[in-house]
Write a protein that holds these residues in place. Structure first.
Motif, mmCIF file in Angstrom:
data_model
loop_
_atom_site.group_PDB
_atom_site.id
_atom_site.type_symbol
_atom_site.label_atom_id
_atom_site.label_comp_id
_atom_site.label_asym_id
_atom_site.label_seq_id
_atom_site.Cartn_x
_atom_site.Cartn_y
_atom_site.Cartn_z
ATOM 1 N N PRO A 157 0.815 -1.223 0.000
ATOM 2 C CA PRO A 157 0.000 0.000 0.000
ATOM 3 C C PRO A 157 0.846 1.271 0.000
ATOM 4 N N ASP A 158 0.413 2.270 -0.799
ATOM 5 C CA ASP A 158 1.099 3.568 -0.835
ATOM 6 C C ASP A 158 0.529 4.523 0.207
ATOM 7 N N ASN A 196 -2.321 -0.810 6.272
ATOM 8 C CA ASN A 196 -1.145 -0.185 5.634
ATOM 9 C C ASN A 196 0.070 -0.255 6.558
ATOM 10 N N TYR A 227 -9.274 2.546 -2.651
ATOM 11 C CA TYR A 227 -8.967 1.458 -3.587
ATOM 12 C C TYR A 227 -10.103 1.263 -4.593
ATOM 13 N N THR A 274 -1.957 0.360 -6.294
ATOM 14 C CA THR A 274 -1.224 1.067 -5.246
ATOM 15 C C THR A 274 -0.657 2.414 -5.716
#
Ligand SMILES: *Cc1c(COP(=O)(O)O)cnc(C)c1O
Length: 391
Positions: free
Chosen positions: A46-47, A247, A303, A374
């Motif tokens: 995850p970013d 995350n 997302y 992501t």
């Protein structure tokens, strides 16, 4: 003059399966070197940052000297209770914190180690193909024999249990399953888990269900826990990770839950190899497991808008992909005339878009490519525009 000794790798390292992302990694390095504006849709990480309240909990807990000493091997009882409470709230499943939960240094650690507890040299482990590579590599490290169960589109990316030979079932000690699935993004039904449990009873096989993506879902389609299904706790365990849900991939914390004898066996390996999870991280993990659902809804919405942008975009330019109900991956069929690898190389060289060739997850995934959600929507749209120009 003395010279350095010759370093020989052990057979288990020499015999590791070939690393299939080598060519793509090289192309990526070259693209970055020539200053390309790379859009990387290959990363299963995850970013989005870890939610603030979890970071704060770590900061507070890190100052407590009680947490500076060796942690308890199986995880603090308060952590295991938080896991049991989460299971009860999320899945209505009853878990005993005393002997049905084990903390893990990320779920990868537990997945990689579990064959050491139950697999003797020559024993079979049933592994999905395509699949997370750790299932088969952990098996090989234990001297076991991975038997790959193909996940095909016509079976909705579930293994076909009728196609596995009787003698393989008889030699099998473990079966790995993973739903919501990486890389195909398929979800499991109660019936499917029930079929797997029937096989496990019949042949005395331990089921290890990897539920890393159970909280990344869309349109209210909440994935099932394996342990919600009748008999599951007689035959296996479930691996969970805080990495994707909150995350927290960098934090290294996860857990295994389920059959107490299987939990005991995995714990036995771990007490001899590692010394548990830093307790301040366990405190933060407790705080994470108590996170208000509105925070998770926000992450899911992020997302979901990316999924919609990528799915609509790819469809509009004639690329076939599934619209996932869960996970942050789109599993897409490569256009005619390409293989998984030539198509990902083409995207990288001509469009500076990076995606993961499906065959890297197993031979049965030749002809597919995996896009990860992501990166922000604007970059996804840009990636689609670039792909459109080169098709
Ligand atoms: C990311 C991932 C994991 C590992 O998660 P960690 O808890 O960070 O080790 C396990 N299984 C699958 C299928 C994953 O994609």
């Amino acid at each position: 003059m003395k010279t350095a000794i010759t370093v020989h790798m052990a057979d288990r390292v020499k015999n590791l399966p070939p690393y299939l992302f080598e060519r793509i990694d090289k192309l990526k390095r070259e693209a970055l070197k020539r200053g390309a504006d790379l859009i990387d849709l290959s990363i299963g990480d995850p970013d989005i940052p870890t939610p603030e309240h979890i970071v704060k909990a770590l900061q507070g807990a890190a100052q407590n000297p009680a947490h500076h000493r060796y942690p308890s091997y199986e995880g603090m009882l308060s952590f295991r209770k938080a896991v049991a409470d989460w299971y009860s709230r999320r899945f209505q499943v009853n878990i005993k914190p005393e002997n049905e939960v084990l903390s893990l240094i990320g779920s990868k650690e537990g997945i990689g180690h579990i064959p050491l507890a139950f697999v003797n040299p020559g024993d079979v482990v049933l592994c999905p193909s395509p699949g997370y590579p750790v299932y088969s590599v952990g098996t090989l490290f234990a001297g076991g024999f991975p038997y790959f169960m193909p996940l095909r589109a016509e079976n909705d990316f579930k293994p076909d249990f009728t196609q596995i030979p009787e003698e393989i079932y008889k030699r099998a000690k473990l079966m790995f399953l993973n739903y919501p699935n990486n890389p195909t993004s398929a979800c499991a039904s109660r019936e499917f888990f029930g079929d797997a449990i029937d096989i496990a009873y019949k042949y005395n096989i331990i089921i290890c269900h990897d539920a890393a993506y159970s909280e990344i879902y869309y349109d209210g389609n909440k994935p099932l826990s394996f342990l919600e299904v009748d008999g599951a706790k007689d035959v296996g365990i479930e691996f969970h990770s805080l990495s994707k849900t909150y995350n927290m991939t960098g934090w290294r914390v996860g857990f295994a839950v389920g059959n107490k004898d299987v939990i005991f066996g995995l714990g036995k390996i771990k007490t001899n190899l590692d010394s548990g999870v830093f307790q301040a991280i366990q405190e933060a993990a407790i705080c994470a497991l108590e996170t208000d659902d509105s925070v998770l809804c926000g992450i899911r919405d992020t997302y979901q808008s990316r999924r919609d942008a990528l799915y609509d975009g790819l469809s509009s330019i004639g690329l076939t992909a599934n619209k996932p109900d869960a996970t942050f991956y789109l599993w897409s069929i490569v256009p005619e005339g390409f293989t998984s690898e030539t198509f990902s190389a083409y995207l990288l060289e001509k469009a500076a878009v990076m995606a993961t060739p499906g065959n890297g997850f197993g031979d049965s995934a030749e002809g597919y490519i995996r896009f990860a959600l992501t990166v922000p929507v604007a970059r996804i749209k840009e990636a689609v525009e670039r792909i459109k120009k080169i098709l």
